[in-house]
Design an enzyme around this catalytic site. Structure first.
Site, PDB file in Angstrom:
ATOM      1  N   GLY A 200     -19.846  -2.761  16.053  1.00 37.56           N
ATOM      2  CA  GLY A 200     -18.618  -3.352  16.585  1.00 37.56           C
ATOM      3  C   GLY A 200     -17.388  -2.741  15.940  1.00 37.56           C
ATOM      4  CD  GLU A 222     -24.135   3.048  13.100  1.00 33.29           C
ATOM      5  OE1 GLU A 222     -23.201   3.790  13.499  1.00 33.29           O
ATOM      6  OE2 GLU A 222     -25.001   3.440  12.303  1.00 33.29           O
ATOM      7  CB  CYS A 257     -18.438   3.529  18.967  1.00 30.44           C
ATOM      8  SG  CYS A 257     -20.146   4.081  19.176  1.00 30.44           S
TER       9      CYS A 257
END
Length: 488
Positions: A200, A222, A257
């Site tokens: 997140g 992560e 991401c």
């Protein structure tokens, strides 16, 4: 006044405590340690994907309007590949690794034994809610842990589907799913875990890390960051722009991401790059991309407002050279290109995580290194060039979770590469064997016999014993030989 049924379904700290105790009892029984249990769970996960592919695709469409191809390829197939690899390699991963010993412990042997950490917590993200929930689970299962999965409340359809399917296909006594929002996550974080795996943003990542610190629990975080793309001159610009588009808008419409956050290029190259991006974007998504079925929507109104705020800042709005259209009712924003935005603007201060792509101009391409390094370390960094020296400089000079030359995001598909961040983009890594390692402890084991017991290690200590012990500590044969003859 809450009904009796509502009271029973509340998940609070007490319920979380009971859940972890139950899982610790199961783990203590040794059930999850067996090779057979691990393989059966991984095979069941593949079966679940095969039998419910359409249900998964439908849930992802409900949550994000995610195109079917993206759902099948980037979520379902990637998960199945992780399971297949783990099934193929698990025996090898579980085997103790021989380690060298020294003259100090002769005769002896040693090995490194991977053992499951215990009971772990996995908190997943909303942008790839199926893959990012279950891919870490593959590592935890392969390692032989018991676990709790907390899916994201921002992808409710996928969360609900996971809560329904996992008990049908996996061992419900060892693998639990807890749905909910902040209060449920907080209750889980109050517990002692043997590892926490969180995917997140950095804000929640800090909360997770602070909670873990209370129990000295190790974490994998992560996260993300502002992943740059450096575009050099003298390249195949059409291929470069196609790959940038695929990695930006073709990955959940920028809500990834490892999505390109901004481009850095020279003035000479900028106009050509913009023209190529415009042309290829129209080819891929048509003249009205808001109507394209190949673009995901923004996850919710909160993130839509956040992205709108980035675009509407005075010093940014006039920098839009393509796109910028919005459909608030359907939570859609078209692919948007901005050129020469100020470095102190909001869009350059935070991770964009959406379909907006600023292009920054530098005098010479080498200046991009300092620009990237002036910020926090990104999760990924990309360079398009044919210049060998520039490639080498980029790899050496730019610190990032991962680096890709002449493509975007493709390092995720290589299971022999660790995927993870550095600095504020995260800590720890996974994928392939790295997932197994993330949820395992490497236990050092030394085996000795009763032979070869040396008196020099025991009191009373003498100058001769000290001389010999110093020599043996070097494990050098000639140093030991000289010590034996009193020459050192």
């Amino acid at each position: 006044m809450a009904t009796e049924e509502e009271k029973q379904t509340v998940f609070d700290v007490e319920a979380a405590n009971m859940l972890t105790k139950e899982l610790r009892d199961v783990f203590a029984s040794g059930k999850t340690r067996s090779y057979e249990w691990r393989i059966s769970q991984l095979k069941s996960m593949i079966k679940m994907c095969d039998e419910h592919e359409e249900d998964i695709v439908d849930a992802l469409h409900q949550d994000l309007s995610k195109p079917k191809l993206e759902s099948i390829v980037f979520e379902i197939t990637m998960l199945k590949n992780s399971c297949t690899l783990a099934i193929k390699e698990l025996k090898q991963w579980m085997m103790p690794e021989k380690a060298k010993t020294s003259l100090l412990t002769f005769p002896s042997s040693a090995e490194i034994v991977p053992e499951p950490l215990g009971v772990v917590l996995i908190i997943s993200a909303w942008n790839y809610p199926f893959l990012l929930s279950l891919d870490p689970l593959v590592g935890a299962i392969a390692a032989g842990d018991a676990m709790v999965l907390k899916p994201s409340e921002f992808s409710p359809a996928t969360s609900s589907l996971l809560a329904k399917l996992l008990p049908e296909y996996l061992d419900i006594s060892s693998i639990k799913v807890v749905e909910g929002a902040v209060s449920e996550t907080s209750a889980l974080l109050e517990q002692k875990w043997d590892k926490i795996f969180y995917t997140g943003n950095g804000i929640v990542g800090r909360i997770v890390m602070a909670a873990a610190a209370k129990h000295l629990t190790p974490v994998v975080l992560e996260l993300g960051g502002k992943s740059p793309v450096v575009v050099d001159s003298g390249i195949d610009l059409q291929i470069a722009t196609r790959r940038i588009i695929a990695g930006k808008w073709g990955c959940n419409n920028g809500q990834a991401c490892i999505s390109p956050d901004y481009i850095i290029t020279t003035k000479d190259c900028a106009d050509k790059l913009v023209d190529s991006l415009k042309k290829e974007l129209e080819t891929f998504y048509g003249k009205n991309p808001l109507e394209s079925k190949d673009l995901s929507r923004i996850v919710n109104s909160k993130h839509f407002s956040r992205l709108t705020k980035l675009l509407d800042e005075d010093k940014v709005s006039r920098k839009i050279v393509y796109g910028g259209e919005r459909d608030e009712a359907n939570l859609k924003i078209s692919p948007t290109i901005l050129v020469d935005v100020p470095c102190d603007s909001l869009i350059m201060k935070e991770e964009i995580f959406g379909p907006l792509l600023p292009i920054l101009i530098v005098s010479k391409i080498e200046d991009s290194f300092d620009m990237i390094n002036s910020g926090t370390k990104p999760l990924a960094a990309y360079l398009f060039t044919n210049n060998k020296k520039l490639k080498e400089q980029f790899v050496v000079s730019v610190s990032a979770g991962g680096v890709v030359i002449n493509d975007i995001a493709m390092h995720l598909a290589i299971h022999t590469l660790p995927f993870g961040g550095v600095g504020e983009s995260g800590t720890g890594s996974y994928h392939g064997k790295f997932s197994f390692d993330a949820f395992s402890h490497k236990k050092a084991v030394l085996y000795r016999s009763f032979m070869g017991d040396a008196a020099l290690r025991y009191p009373p200590y003498t100058r001769g014993k000290l001389r010999l012990m110093k020599a043996f500590m070097t494990s050098n044969f000639w140093t030991i030989l000289r010590a034996l003859f009193g020459r050192s």
